[in-house]
Scaffold this active site. Structure first.
Site, PDB file in Angstrom:
ATOM      1  N   THR A 142      -0.785  57.921 -26.435  1.00  0.00           N
ATOM      2  CA  THR A 142       0.364  58.396 -27.202  1.00  0.00           C
ATOM      3  C   THR A 142       0.729  59.811 -26.777  1.00  0.00           C
ATOM      4  OG1 THR A 142      -0.173  57.035 -29.111  1.00  0.00           O
ATOM      5  CG2 THR A 142       1.079  59.036 -29.542  1.00  0.00           C
ATOM      6  N   ARG A 166       2.804  44.571 -34.959  1.00  0.00           N
ATOM      7  CA  ARG A 166       1.918  45.613 -35.472  1.00  0.00           C
ATOM      8  C   ARG A 166       2.522  47.001 -35.245  1.00  0.00           C
ATOM      9  NH1 ARG A 166      -0.803  50.199 -32.844  1.00  0.00           N
ATOM     10  NH2 ARG A 166      -2.653  50.719 -34.063  1.00  0.00           N
ATOM     11  N   GLY A 213       1.492  51.129 -35.605  1.00  0.00           N
ATOM     12  CA  GLY A 213       0.407  52.082 -35.786  1.00  0.00           C
ATOM     13  C   GLY A 213       0.851  53.319 -36.539  1.00  0.00           C
ATOM     14  N   ASP A 214       0.135  54.414 -36.322  1.00  0.00           N
ATOM     15  CA  ASP A 214       0.399  55.631 -37.083  1.00  0.00           C
ATOM     16  C   ASP A 214       1.544  56.478 -36.538  1.00  0.00           C
ATOM     17  OD1 ASP A 214      -1.461  56.186 -34.846  1.00  0.00           O
ATOM     18  OD2 ASP A 214      -1.309  58.243 -35.553  1.00  0.00           O
ATOM     19  N   THR A 269      -2.947  61.146 -32.060  1.00  0.00           N
ATOM     20  CA  THR A 269      -3.160  60.011 -31.175  1.00  0.00           C
ATOM     21  C   THR A 269      -4.519  59.400 -31.483  1.00  0.00           C
ATOM     22  OG1 THR A 269      -3.314  59.282 -28.862  1.00  0.00           O
ATOM     23  CG2 THR A 269      -4.124  61.481 -29.345  1.00  0.00           C
ATOM     24  N   GLY A 270      -4.607  58.077 -31.414  1.00  0.00           N
ATOM     25  CA  GLY A 270      -5.898  57.451 -31.668  1.00  0.00           C
ATOM     26  C   GLY A 270      -5.741  56.059 -32.243  1.00  0.00           C
ATOM     27  N   GLY A 299      -4.687  53.891 -34.711  1.00  0.00           N
ATOM     28  CA  GLY A 299      -3.695  54.145 -35.737  1.00  0.00           C
ATOM     29  C   GLY A 299      -4.036  53.686 -37.131  1.00  0.00           C
TER      30      GLY A 299
END
Length: 295
Positions: free
Chosen positions: A161, A189, A191-192, A212-213, A215
Site C-alpha cells: 500500500t 473484500r 481492507g483498511d 499499511t498492513g 487490513g
C-alpha cells in the site's frame, strides 16, 4: 529484490518525495502535495497501488483509496474501483465535491465520470509479477490450503500500500492512502485503506496518519485514529502513540504492518512490525531520507 529493483524502487520514491516537496516549497497546500506524491507511486509498477496493483481471485484489479484533511476533518474514500488510473484523485474529488465520505464500485466510477475524470483500460494495471503472485497463491489453494492461509503464508505476498502525509506552510496536515488490496481477495473484500480512522486519518490538532498492513486488524483496532486518540486524550507524543499501536497493540492480536505519521510540529514517526517497509521523508532544508528495512 535485486540491485536493479532496489534502485528502481528508490528512484520512484525519490521522485514521489520530490513531487510533494516541490508543491510545499512553492507555498502549496498539503492536500496538493499528498495527491502529487501518491500519483507517482500509483503510476509505478513497484507498489501495490494503481499500475502495480495485486490481482483479485477472479484475476482483476480492484483499487481503494482515501483522503483526509486535518484543518476540517473533511474526507473522501473510494473502494472497489477498476477503471480509474489514479484512485487517490477520485478520493480527493469526493473529498472536495461531495457530501458523502465513501463510495464503492460502479457508483464511485459513475461519480468519477460526473466529475469529468477519464477512465482507463484494465490492461493499464497489469504487471506480470503481480499476476504470477496470484497464480502461486491459487496453486497453494489447490493444494488444500485455506484461502486466507494461502495468502498470508505465501512467501511472495506483498501488501505494498502507498501513502503520504504532508504538513504545509499554513500549518495544515493532509493524509492519503491508495492500494490494490490483498492478493486473491474475494467477494469484493475491502481492507483498511479506504476506511477513515483505520487506514487514514488527519487532524491538525494531533497528526496525520497513513497505514499499511493486514487490513482486517487495522479496521478492528482503528489504528490510524488510535494514534490520534493517544495523543489527544492520553497526552502521548507522536512517537509514543505510533509505537504503542504498532509494537504493542497489534502484535498482541496477530496484526502485522506499519504506518507513517506526522504531527503539527513536523515530527515524523514510521514504525512497522514487519521485516521491512518502504518509507521516506523530506524536511525543508534537509536531505531526503529513504529506507526499506529495519535500521
Amino acid at each position: 529484490m535485486t540491485k536493479r529493483v532496489i534502485a528502481d524502487i528508490r528512484a520512484a520514491m525519490s521522485q514521489a518525495i520530490a513531487a510533494g516537496e516541490e508543491v510545499l516549497s512553492n507555498g502549496g497546500t498539503a492536500t496538493d502535495a499528498v495527491e502529487a506524491t501518491i500519483h507517482i507511486l500509483e503510476d509505478s509498477p513497484h507498489f501495490n497501488a494503481g499500475k502495480g496493483a495485486v490481482f483479485t481471485h477472479d484475476g482483476t484489479n480492484s483499487l481503494d483509496a482515501s483522503f483526509m484533511t486535518g484543518h476540517d476533518r473533511q474526507a473522501g474514500a473510494v473502494a472497489g474501483v477498476t477503471n480509474i488510473k489514479n484512485p487517490i484523485s477520485l478520493a480527493r474529488a469526493l473529498h472536495d465535491h461531495s457530501e458523502h465520505v465513501m463510495l464503492s464500485g460502479q457508483g464511485a466510477e459513475d461519480f468519477a465520470l460526473s466529475r469529468g475524470m477519464d477512465t482507463i483500460s484494465a490492461d493499464w494495471f497489469y504487471t506480470e509479477g503481480r499476476y504470477q503472485s496470484l497464480q502461486r497463491v491459487l496453486e497453494r489453494e489447490a493444494e488444500g490450503h485455506s484461502s486466507t492461509g494461502a495468502i498470508l503464508n505465501a512467501p511472495d505476498r506483498k501488501y505494498g500500500t502507498v501513502g503520504c502525509v504532508a504538513l504545509d506552510q499554513q500549518g495544515n496536515i493532509a493524509a492519503g492512502t491508495s492500494t490494490g488490496g490483498m492478493t486473491n481477495k474475494r467477494y469484493d473484500r475491502i481492507g483498511d485503506s479506504p476506511v477513515i480512522g483505520a487506514g487514514t486519518f488527519a487532524d491538525n490538532a494531533s497528526c496525520g496518519v497513513s497505514c499499511t498492513g493486514h487490513g482486517e486488524y487495522f479496521i478492528r483496532w482503528a489504528v490510524a485514529h488510535d494514534v490520534h486518540a493517544r495523543m489527544t486524550y492520553g497526552g502521548a507524543s507522536l512517537e509514543e502513540a505510533a509505537n504503542a499501536v504498532i509494537h504493542e497493540v497489534l502484535p498482541e492480536v496477530g496484526g502485522s504492518g506499519g504506518l507513517i505519521a506526522l504531527d503539527q510540529a513536523g515530527n515524523i514517526s514510521m514504525p512497522f512490525n514487519t521485516p521491512g517497509m518502504y518509507r521516506g521523508y523530506k524536511r525543508a532544508g534537509e536531505e531526503e531520507y529513504i529506507e526499506f528495512y529495519g535500521e
